[in-house]
Design a protein around this motif. Sequence first.
Motif, PDB file in Angstrom:
ATOM      1  N   ASN A   7       0.855  -1.181   0.000  1.00  0.00           N
ATOM      2  CA  ASN A   7       0.000   0.000   0.000  1.00  0.00           C
ATOM      3  C   ASN A   7       0.894   1.235   0.000  1.00  0.00           C
ATOM      4  N   ILE A   8       0.878   1.998  -1.073  1.00  0.00           N
ATOM      5  CA  ILE A   8       1.756   3.162  -1.209  1.00  0.00           C
ATOM      6  C   ILE A   8       1.019   4.387  -0.657  1.00  0.00           C
ATOM      7  N   ASN A   9       1.417   4.802   0.548  1.00  0.00           N
ATOM      8  CA  ASN A   9       0.748   5.942   1.189  1.00  0.00           C
ATOM      9  C   ASN A   9       1.709   7.078   1.536  1.00  0.00           C
ATOM     10  N   TYR A  10       2.924   7.032   0.976  1.00  0.00           N
ATOM     11  CA  TYR A  10       3.999   7.941   1.380  1.00  0.00           C
ATOM     12  C   TYR A  10       4.607   8.551   0.119  1.00  0.00           C
ATOM     13  N   LEU A  11       4.573   9.883   0.036  1.00  0.00           N
ATOM     14  CA  LEU A  11       5.140  10.611  -1.100  1.00  0.00           C
ATOM     15  C   LEU A  11       6.298  11.476  -0.630  1.00  0.00           C
ATOM     16  N   ARG A  12       7.477  11.243  -1.202  1.00  0.00           N
ATOM     17  CA  ARG A  12       8.646  12.077  -0.894  1.00  0.00           C
ATOM     18  C   ARG A  12       8.820  13.070  -2.035  1.00  0.00           C
ATOM     19  N   ILE A  13       8.894  14.342  -1.680  1.00  0.00           N
ATOM     20  CA  ILE A  13       8.860  15.415  -2.673  1.00  0.00           C
ATOM     21  C   ILE A  13      10.148  16.220  -2.608  1.00  0.00           C
ATOM     22  N   SER A  14      10.893  16.211  -3.709  1.00  0.00           N
ATOM     23  CA  SER A  14      12.052  17.085  -3.831  1.00  0.00           C
ATOM     24  C   SER A  14      11.592  18.410  -4.426  1.00  0.00           C
ATOM     25  N   VAL A  15      11.760  19.501  -3.691  1.00  0.00           N
ATOM     26  CA  VAL A  15      11.308  20.800  -4.181  1.00  0.00           C
ATOM     27  C   VAL A  15      12.404  21.554  -4.921  1.00  0.00           C
ATOM     28  N   THR A  16      13.633  21.063  -4.850  1.00  0.00           N
ATOM     29  CA  THR A  16      14.742  21.721  -5.547  1.00  0.00           C
ATOM     30  C   THR A  16      15.918  20.765  -5.657  1.00  0.00           C
ATOM     31  N   ASP A  17      16.728  20.948  -6.704  1.00  0.00           N
ATOM     32  CA  ASP A  17      17.972  20.189  -6.820  1.00  0.00           C
ATOM     33  C   ASP A  17      19.146  20.986  -6.262  1.00  0.00           C
ATOM     34  N   ARG A  18      18.890  22.212  -5.839  1.00  0.00           N
ATOM     35  CA  ARG A  18      19.957  23.078  -5.346  1.00  0.00           C
ATOM     36  C   ARG A  18      20.234  22.828  -3.866  1.00  0.00           C
ATOM     37  N   CYS A  19      21.499  22.993  -3.504  1.00  0.00           N
ATOM     38  CA  CYS A  19      21.883  22.831  -2.106  1.00  0.00           C
ATOM     39  C   CYS A  19      23.016  23.801  -1.799  1.00  0.00           C
ATOM     40  N   ASN A  20      23.021  24.327  -0.584  1.00  0.00           N
ATOM     41  CA  ASN A  20      24.083  25.248  -0.175  1.00  0.00           C
ATOM     42  C   ASN A  20      25.292  24.519   0.406  1.00  0.00           C
ATOM     43  N   PHE A  21      25.240  23.185   0.469  1.00  0.00           N
ATOM     44  CA  PHE A  21      26.387  22.366   0.843  1.00  0.00           C
ATOM     45  C   PHE A  21      26.899  21.645  -0.400  1.00  0.00           C
ATOM     46  N   ARG A  22      28.118  21.139  -0.310  1.00  0.00           N
ATOM     47  CA  ARG A  22      28.718  20.360  -1.385  1.00  0.00           C
ATOM     48  C   ARG A  22      29.317  19.082  -0.804  1.00  0.00           C
ATOM     49  N   CYS A  23      28.452  18.273  -0.181  1.00  0.00           N
ATOM     50  CA  CYS A  23      28.923  17.057   0.477  1.00  0.00           C
ATOM     51  C   CYS A  23      29.576  16.124  -0.541  1.00  0.00           C
ATOM     52  N   ARG A  24      30.725  15.619  -0.191  1.00  0.00           N
ATOM     53  CA  ARG A  24      31.557  14.892  -1.143  1.00  0.00           C
ATOM     54  C   ARG A  24      30.903  13.598  -1.633  1.00  0.00           C
ATOM     55  N   TYR A  25      30.057  12.972  -0.795  1.00  0.00           N
ATOM     56  CA  TYR A  25      29.423  11.728  -1.215  1.00  0.00           C
ATOM     57  C   TYR A  25      28.129  11.975  -1.993  1.00  0.00           C
ATOM     58  N   CYS A  26      27.723  13.217  -2.114  1.00  0.00           N
ATOM     59  CA  CYS A  26      26.444  13.546  -2.745  1.00  0.00           C
ATOM     60  C   CYS A  26      26.617  14.298  -4.062  1.00  0.00           C
ATOM     61  N   ILE A  27      27.506  15.275  -4.074  1.00  0.00           N
ATOM     62  CA  ILE A  27      27.708  16.105  -5.252  1.00  0.00           C
ATOM     63  C   ILE A  27      28.550  15.352  -6.291  1.00  0.00           C
ATOM     64  N   PRO A  28      28.197  15.416  -7.570  1.00  0.00           N
ATOM     65  CA  PRO A  28      28.978  14.732  -8.609  1.00  0.00           C
ATOM     66  C   PRO A  28      30.443  15.150  -8.617  1.00  0.00           C
ATOM     67  N   ALA A  29      31.301  14.194  -8.963  1.00  0.00           N
ATOM     68  CA  ALA A  29      32.732  14.487  -9.037  1.00  0.00           C
ATOM     69  C   ALA A  29      33.028  15.452 -10.178  1.00  0.00           C
ATOM     70  N   ALA A  30      32.333  15.286 -11.298  1.00  0.00           N
ATOM     71  CA  ALA A  30      32.534  16.172 -12.446  1.00  0.00           C
ATOM     72  C   ALA A  30      31.648  17.406 -12.312  1.00  0.00           C
ATOM     73  N   PRO A  31      32.023  18.513 -12.921  1.00  0.00           N
ATOM     74  CA  PRO A  31      31.176  19.704 -12.882  1.00  0.00           C
ATOM     75  C   PRO A  31      29.783  19.402 -13.435  1.00  0.00           C
ATOM     76  N   PHE A  32      28.778  19.990 -12.820  1.00  0.00           N
ATOM     77  CA  PHE A  32      27.426  19.763 -13.293  1.00  0.00           C
ATOM     78  C   PHE A  32      26.633  21.062 -13.183  1.00  0.00           C
ATOM     79  N   LYS A  33      25.551  21.116 -13.923  1.00  0.00           N
ATOM     80  CA  LYS A  33      24.689  22.288 -13.896  1.00  0.00           C
ATOM     81  C   LYS A  33      23.400  21.954 -13.172  1.00  0.00           C
ATOM     82  N   VAL A  34      22.907  22.931 -12.421  1.00  0.00           N
ATOM     83  CA  VAL A  34      21.607  22.735 -11.799  1.00  0.00           C
ATOM     84  C   VAL A  34      20.539  22.775 -12.885  1.00  0.00           C
ATOM     85  N   ILE A  35      19.385  22.254 -12.559  1.00  0.00           N
ATOM     86  CA  ILE A  35      18.293  22.185 -13.524  1.00  0.00           C
ATOM     87  C   ILE A  35      17.748  23.585 -13.784  1.00  0.00           C
ATOM     88  N   GLU A  36      17.445  23.858 -15.049  1.00  0.00           N
ATOM     89  CA  GLU A  36      16.925  25.178 -15.405  1.00  0.00           C
ATOM     90  C   GLU A  36      15.629  25.459 -14.653  1.00  0.00           C
TER      91      GLU A  36
END
Length: 327
Positions: A7-36
């Motif tokens: 029974n799927i009763n749980y919705l996880r919502i990402s409101v942005t791809d932007r972050c003010n941190f640059r955690c090494r295990y999360c941010i891509p190793a190569a340069p990337f662009k945020v979504i337009e």
Amino acid sequence: MIAGTRNINYLRISVTDRCNFRCRYCIPAAPFKVIEHERIARYEEILRIVRIGCDMGITKVRITGGEPFVRKGIFSFLHRLCRLPQLKDISITTNGSRLNRDKIKELMDMGIQRLNFSLDTLVPEKFVRITQRDRFQRVWDSIMAAHDLGMSPIKINTVALKGFNDDEIHAIAGLTREYPFHVRFIEYMPMGNTNVGAEQQILTQDIKNLITDAHGPLTVVPKRVNDGPAKLYKLAGASGILGFITPVSSHFCNECNRLRLTSRGTLRPCLLSNNETDILTPLRNGADDEALKQIMVSALKDKPLYHNLEKRTARDLPLNHMTSIGG
């Protein structure tokens, strides 16, 4: 909503791809662009999708990012979200750096009683190395403000990694003896091309061994209805709870009750699969509620009963980074 026997009763919502941190295990190793900006779902669009989901049985929502509090107008959106009567549980995952006592009080007044803080170290200098930001005190002050205001439970999420924080696992676990916090250790999940290799992964049994060596045995805590996938334990004399989330060593796919809405307006039935269904484009093209419901039902047909993450090669790993999916 039903996916197989779940029974799927749980919705996880990402409101942005932007972050003010640059955690090494999360941010891509190569340069990337945020979504337009125009490709990011607007608040009104997210609210419509949530309302439709509520009609189909969604009762629980978690707001994630990136970092949700970097998005302009987030508090106004949360006020509107909290007015949806079908939602019984609204929570937020945050790094805490943009919160303070007044903002946390506002969240509590609108009905949000749970915050999950991401915190991987208690050492300010190491915090800078992991996040590439000097914000430890701001994060800790936010956690303590939430505690002082009576928010409960306060959850602290820690990704355990060799060479990052394995020497602190006992200290982070020890927070549960000082405070009624829920400290949850999360096995690192390979997502895209980050600065972290598989050799730095620490599995749950090794995490437990480090904790019991320092603090003594763990006692199992029975799970409640909304406790999620974490396996729960307590240390002797502790007021808080330790949780272990085991997506690699012991997957819980057959228990998963969640659907994800990414900041790009796609439905993702599994974090560790590249399968996504675009719901934002049909919405913007004038699809009515019934058509959007069918898109949600269709998306859940791809929800797997298991994953084989431990057997995948780098080519098979999820292509999207956590910042674009929402943790």
